[in-house]
Write a protein that holds these residues in place. Sequence first.
Motif, PDB file in Angstrom:
ATOM      1  N   GLY A  54       0.697 -27.036  15.100  1.00  0.00           N
ATOM      2  CA  GLY A  54       2.017 -26.886  14.506  1.00  0.00           C
ATOM      3  C   GLY A  54       2.077 -25.872  13.380  1.00  0.00           C
ATOM      4  N   SER A  55       0.916 -25.383  12.923  1.00  0.00           N
ATOM      5  CA  SER A  55       0.915 -24.414  11.824  1.00  0.00           C
ATOM      6  C   SER A  55       1.081 -22.991  12.364  1.00  0.00           C
ATOM      7  CB  SER A  55      -0.383 -24.518  11.011  1.00  0.00           C
ATOM      8  OG  SER A  55      -1.507 -24.136  11.770  1.00  0.00           O
ATOM      9  N   ALA A  56       1.834 -22.185  11.624  1.00  0.00           N
ATOM     10  CA  ALA A  56       1.993 -20.773  11.971  1.00  0.00           C
ATOM     11  C   ALA A  56       0.859 -20.001  11.322  1.00  0.00           C
ATOM     12  CB  ALA A  56       3.337 -20.258  11.473  1.00  0.00           C
ATOM     13  N   ARG A  57       0.272 -19.049  12.076  1.00  0.00           N
ATOM     14  CA  ARG A  57      -0.830 -18.248  11.548  1.00  0.00           C
ATOM     15  C   ARG A  57      -0.972 -16.956  12.319  1.00  0.00           C
ATOM     16  NH1 ARG A  57      -2.679 -23.221  13.946  1.00  0.00           N
ATOM     17  NH2 ARG A  57      -3.660 -22.769  15.922  1.00  0.00           N
ATOM     18  N   GLY A  58      -1.532 -15.976  11.641  1.00  0.00           N
ATOM     19  CA  GLY A  58      -1.877 -14.698  12.231  1.00  0.00           C
ATOM     20  C   GLY A  58      -3.152 -14.225  11.555  1.00  0.00           C
ATOM     21  N   ILE A  59      -3.807 -13.235  12.130  1.00  0.00           N
ATOM     22  CA  ILE A  59      -5.043 -12.706  11.553  1.00  0.00           C
ATOM     23  C   ILE A  59      -4.955 -11.190  11.533  1.00  0.00           C
ATOM     24  CG2 ILE A  59      -7.553 -12.552  11.789  1.00  0.00           C
ATOM     25  CD1 ILE A  59      -7.450 -15.222  13.300  1.00  0.00           C
ATOM     26  N   LEU A  60      -5.317 -10.617  10.383  1.00  0.00           N
ATOM     27  CA  LEU A  60      -5.376  -9.169  10.222  1.00  0.00           C
ATOM     28  C   LEU A  60      -6.814  -8.824   9.859  1.00  0.00           C
ATOM     29  CD1 LEU A  60      -4.114  -6.353   9.939  1.00  0.00           C
ATOM     30  CD2 LEU A  60      -3.550  -6.965   7.558  1.00  0.00           C
ATOM     31  N   ILE A  98      -2.971 -14.867   7.820  1.00  0.00           N
ATOM     32  CA  ILE A  98      -1.582 -14.772   7.412  1.00  0.00           C
ATOM     33  C   ILE A  98      -0.937 -16.146   7.626  1.00  0.00           C
ATOM     34  CG2 ILE A  98       0.609 -13.570   7.745  1.00  0.00           C
ATOM     35  CD1 ILE A  98      -1.775 -11.768   6.847  1.00  0.00           C
ATOM     36  N   CYS A  99      -0.447 -16.746   6.544  1.00  0.00           N
ATOM     37  CA  CYS A  99       0.157 -18.082   6.576  1.00  0.00           C
ATOM     38  C   CYS A  99       1.537 -18.027   5.929  1.00  0.00           C
ATOM     39  CB  CYS A  99      -0.707 -19.067   5.803  1.00  0.00           C
ATOM     40  SG  CYS A  99      -2.395 -19.192   6.357  1.00  0.00           S
ATOM     41  N   PRO A 100       2.420 -18.966   6.256  1.00  0.00           N
ATOM     42  CA  PRO A 100       3.751 -18.974   5.640  1.00  0.00           C
ATOM     43  C   PRO A 100       3.715 -19.058   4.116  1.00  0.00           C
ATOM     44  CG  PRO A 100       3.706 -20.446   7.526  1.00  0.00           C
ATOM     45  CD  PRO A 100       2.298 -20.010   7.287  1.00  0.00           C
ATOM     46  N   ASP A 101       2.680 -19.680   3.542  1.00  0.00           N
ATOM     47  CA  ASP A 101       2.604 -19.810   2.087  1.00  0.00           C
ATOM     48  C   ASP A 101       1.747 -18.724   1.438  1.00  0.00           C
ATOM     49  OD1 ASP A 101       0.227 -20.796   3.097  1.00  0.00           O
ATOM     50  OD2 ASP A 101       0.107 -22.453   1.661  1.00  0.00           O
ATOM     51  N   GLY A 102       1.404 -17.692   2.195  1.00  0.00           N
ATOM     52  CA  GLY A 102       0.674 -16.569   1.630  1.00  0.00           C
ATOM     53  C   GLY A 102      -0.624 -16.281   2.363  1.00  0.00           C
ATOM     54  N   PRO A 103      -1.173 -15.090   2.154  1.00  0.00           N
ATOM     55  CA  PRO A 103      -2.404 -14.691   2.846  1.00  0.00           C
ATOM     56  C   PRO A 103      -3.629 -15.369   2.239  1.00  0.00           C
ATOM     57  CG  PRO A 103      -1.661 -12.954   1.374  1.00  0.00           C
ATOM     58  CD  PRO A 103      -0.610 -14.020   1.334  1.00  0.00           C
ATOM     59  N   ARG A 104      -4.649 -15.559   3.080  1.00  0.00           N
ATOM     60  CA  ARG A 104      -5.923 -16.121   2.639  1.00  0.00           C
ATOM     61  C   ARG A 104      -7.038 -15.198   3.127  1.00  0.00           C
ATOM     62  NH1 ARG A 104      -2.758 -20.465   3.899  1.00  0.00           N
ATOM     63  NH2 ARG A 104      -2.671 -22.113   2.367  1.00  0.00           N
ATOM     64  N   PRO A 105      -7.907 -14.751   2.211  1.00  0.00           N
ATOM     65  CA  PRO A 105      -9.009 -13.873   2.633  1.00  0.00           C
ATOM     66  C   PRO A 105     -10.058 -14.661   3.422  1.00  0.00           C
ATOM     67  CG  PRO A 105      -9.156 -14.361   0.280  1.00  0.00           C
ATOM     68  CD  PRO A 105      -7.883 -14.984   0.768  1.00  0.00           C
TER      69      PRO A 105
END
Length: 139
Positions: free
Chosen positions: A102-108, A83-90
Amino acid sequence: MTAEDHGSPDPAGAAPLPRILCDTAGLSASGDVPAGALWKLAEPGRQLDANVVRIPPAGRVGTHTEPDLDVLLLVLDGEATLICPDGPRPLRAGILTWLPHGSARGILAGADGATYLTVHRRRPGMRIQPPGAAAGLRP
């Protein structure tokens, strides 16, 4: 879980030797894999930190920002979404991702969960400093 490395601690003053640390395929080989850190790099004198982490099916690592360290993330097993500010990446097994500081991220995690390796520079241990010392570290 540690793989056999056929080595012993280095004698004092000897150059360090490469070592096999872990069989990551073996970490998730059993059907019932716990969530959380399955392995951590813990060798003394290291300059890196590394972890193998398991996220259960549909589990997540909440969105956060690492202000100081770049992180490499390698998916070992399963599927997830970064999960990134500019959209999800598989993400799937074999995908190597750079997470710049400095980058925002999450993982689902996907329907079967995900197991991944993270590697980053070792964070220095916390030390008590005199008042005002931190101001001298700012750019």
